[in-house]
Structures are given as C-alpha cells and as structure tokens.
Design an enzyme around this catalytic site. Structure first.
Site, PDB file in Angstrom:
ATOM      1  N   GLN A  39       0.824  -1.211   0.000  1.00 14.88           N
ATOM      2  CA  GLN A  39       0.000   0.000   0.000  1.00 14.88           C
ATOM      3  C   GLN A  39       0.862   1.267   0.000  1.00 14.88           C
ATOM      4  OE1 GLN A  39      -2.130  -0.923   3.586  1.00 14.88           O
ATOM      5  NE2 GLN A  39      -0.222  -1.331   4.660  1.00 14.88           N
ATOM      6  N   GLU A  64       1.454  -8.016  12.002  1.00 18.44           N
ATOM      7  CA  GLU A  64       1.185  -6.886  11.093  1.00 18.44           C
ATOM      8  C   GLU A  64       1.812  -7.219   9.744  1.00 18.44           C
ATOM      9  OE1 GLU A  64      -0.279  -3.649  10.794  1.00 18.44           O
ATOM     10  OE2 GLU A  64       0.640  -3.888   8.808  1.00 18.44           O
ATOM     11  N   ASP A  98      -7.306  -5.215  14.261  1.00 23.01           N
ATOM     12  CA  ASP A  98      -7.154  -3.772  14.056  1.00 23.01           C
ATOM     13  C   ASP A  98      -6.661  -3.563  12.632  1.00 23.01           C
ATOM     14  OD1 ASP A  98      -6.616  -1.102  14.089  1.00 23.01           O
ATOM     15  OD2 ASP A  98      -5.039  -1.209  15.612  1.00 23.01           O
TER      16      ASP A  98
HETATM   17  N1  PUT Z   1     -10.569   3.999   8.116  1.00 25.54           N
HETATM   18  C1  PUT Z   1     -10.235   3.518   9.400  1.00 25.54           C
HETATM   19  C2  PUT Z   1      -9.784   2.139   9.474  1.00 25.54           C
HETATM   20  C3  PUT Z   1      -9.485   1.633  10.863  1.00 25.54           C
HETATM   21  C4  PUT Z   1      -8.100   1.796  11.319  1.00 25.54           C
HETATM   22  N2  PUT Z   1      -7.539   0.651  11.940  1.00 25.54           N
END
Ligand code: PUT
Length: 285
Positions: free
Chosen positions: A32, A107, A158
């Site tokens: 990204q 991650e 998350d």
């Molecule tokens: N656009 C917010 C996404 C959530 C961030 N972890």
C-alpha cells in the site's frame, strides 16, 4: 504550522474528510501507499492508500474502545493476539492491563511499523520495548489459520478498511479461525467500520460474526477523522455476551488512564444501536 491552503483529504462516496496538514513522508510498500502527515489540529497522522488510520491527538477515540471492552471481560487475559495494529496503539492499550503476559501482534506491513515508530512514537509508547510484546511482520490471516486451537484469551483485529491487504479480515473463514483460537471464556473484537459511510459492510460484518460466534454485538462511538466520524467496533464470544459488562477490578486498573473509554461510556455505546441497524439485524435473525 501548515502553509495556508494545504489540505490532506480522504475522499469517499462524494465526501471529503480532511485536515489542514502537510505531507511529512510518503512511501509505497509491497502492500500500500503509506502517508505520514503533520496537521495543526491532531498532530502527526497516518493514511494508508489515502484513507485515514490514526493521528496523535485523536487515536484514543479508536484504540480505547477496541481494546478495553474485550480485555475487561474475557475470563482470562494471559495471551492476546492483535492482527494488524501496525501503529502500535492497540498493543499499547492492551499492555496497560497487568494481567496480559504475552501479546502477539501480527502486522503484514513492516513499513507501517517502521514509519509509525519513527513519526508517531507516542502511539506505541512503551509497547515496542515491553518484554511481553512479540511482533511478527507477516500475514495475520495465515497466522490465524495456522495457530493452535484455544491458544489465545483475546483476539483483536485492528485492520484498515475492507480493501487491499485488509479485505480478508472481514470474511467467514477468517472469523471461524479466530473463534477456533479462543480459549473458553475468550473474547474477539474487530473494528467494524462506519454505520453511515460503510453501512452495508458494517451490517454484514455484525451478521457474520453472530453466525460464527453465536453472540456478537456492535458498539458505537466517534473517530472524528474517519469517514462520517461515526464508527463501530464489534465484540463476539461463543459462550454469551460477556463483553457487555466490564469486570470491575480490570476496569479500575485502566480507566484512570483513559480519555474516552469508561465502563459508563461502554454501556451507553452498546445501547446506541441506530434503528436502521437494529431492524437490519432483526430481519437477518
Ligand atoms: N478507516 C479507518 C480504518 C481503521 C483503522 N484501523
């Protein structure tokens, strides 16, 4: 100070969500585009592929609600898994709970970790050097698929919005693995998008979690920089909605250090289900 007229925006559905800000660093990883900005109002911030993720003076609106309902409710919190969370804010909040003995954070994008540590050091705070914290740069979906049954007390997702590397964080197979990883009395939580700006994704995510875990409920709050500002997190348990009521001793240990979350805030946030979501979920039942 930002030069006059400098704005950084996320554009979604014909609306711009912007901050007066300048770009500090922008890099492209294999996954990204990663942008670090400096804003007048919220300090330094992070965007992925042009979508707001976090900012220094706003991140508590997002991280505290994701973490504390789960960590204050699971039967035990010895072993925690965080999937995503590369800015470090979720790990930091988890590690404020003294009962956490081991936290795995997986991650996918090591460059997000590197840039967050360099530009947003307050997000992860002491988590990065905490001996309980174990970072793996790798695919969280593959991690969930291969970790042993019943290996975590809490699993937190998350991720970013459901596109690109985060798309697979919203599907049935992934959620089934997350359920499989939970020990008895364990709690799962994920950010579940905006009921306004991502209405269908939000409803589909809650429905799917109810199918997979038996018990799942959305909780509503605000992350002012995100699309519409109105956000949600969804909590799930196989053995009942234990996430709705925090255990007093756990809550007392972390609440004084929180800016947004408190047991009272949490109770209201679980009750604040918009009528259209309530109807959509009832229709699906
Ligand atoms: N656009 C917010 C996404 C959530 C961030 N972890």
């Amino acid at each position: 100070a930002c030069p006059p007229g400098a704005w950084v925006d996320e554009e979604l559905g014909g609306v711009r969500y912007g901050l007066a800000a300048t770009v500090v660093e922008e890099r492209t990883s294999p996954y990204q585009r990663i942008t670090i900005i400096d804003s007048q109002t919220y300090g330094k911030g992070l965007l992925l592929d042009g979508c707001w993720m976090t900012a220094e003076r706003q991140e508590r609106h997002y991280h505290e609600p994701l973490v504390h309902p789960a960590l204050c409710a699971a039967a035990a919190i010895e072993r925690v898994l965080v999937i995503g969370g590369g800015d470090g804010g979720t790990a930091r909040e988890c590690l404020r709970h003294p009962g956490v003995a081991h936290l795995d954070m997986v991650e996918i994008d090591g460059l997000v970790v590197e840039l967050s540590r360099r530009h947003l050091p307050s997000l992860g705070g002491d988590a990065w050097s905490d001996p309980r914290f174990h970072l793996t740069v790798g695919d969280g979906i593959a991690w969930a698929a291969s970790a042993p049954d019943a290996s975590y007390d809490v699993v937190l997702v998350d991720g970013s919005d459901p596109a690109g590397p985060a798309e697979g964080l919203f599907n049935r197979t992934f959620f089934q693995h997350c359920r499989r990883l939970l020990r008895p009395g364990g709690v799962f939580a994920t950010q579940s998008e905006s009921p306004e700006a991502f209405r269908q994704v939000h409803i589909d995510t809650v429905r799917l979690l109810r199918e997979v875990f038996a018990h799942a409920d959305p909780m509503y709050g605000w992350v002012p920089m995100y699309p519409s500002g109105w956000w949600s997190w969804t909590f799930a348990c196989p053995d009942g909605p234990r996430y709705r009521e925090p255990l007093p001793e756990r809550a007392a240990a972390v609440a004084p250090g929180c800016s947004i979350w408190s047991p009272r805030w949490q109770r209201g946030a679980f009750e604040a289900v918009p009528a259209f979501v309530e109807r959509a979920l009832a229709d699906a039942a």
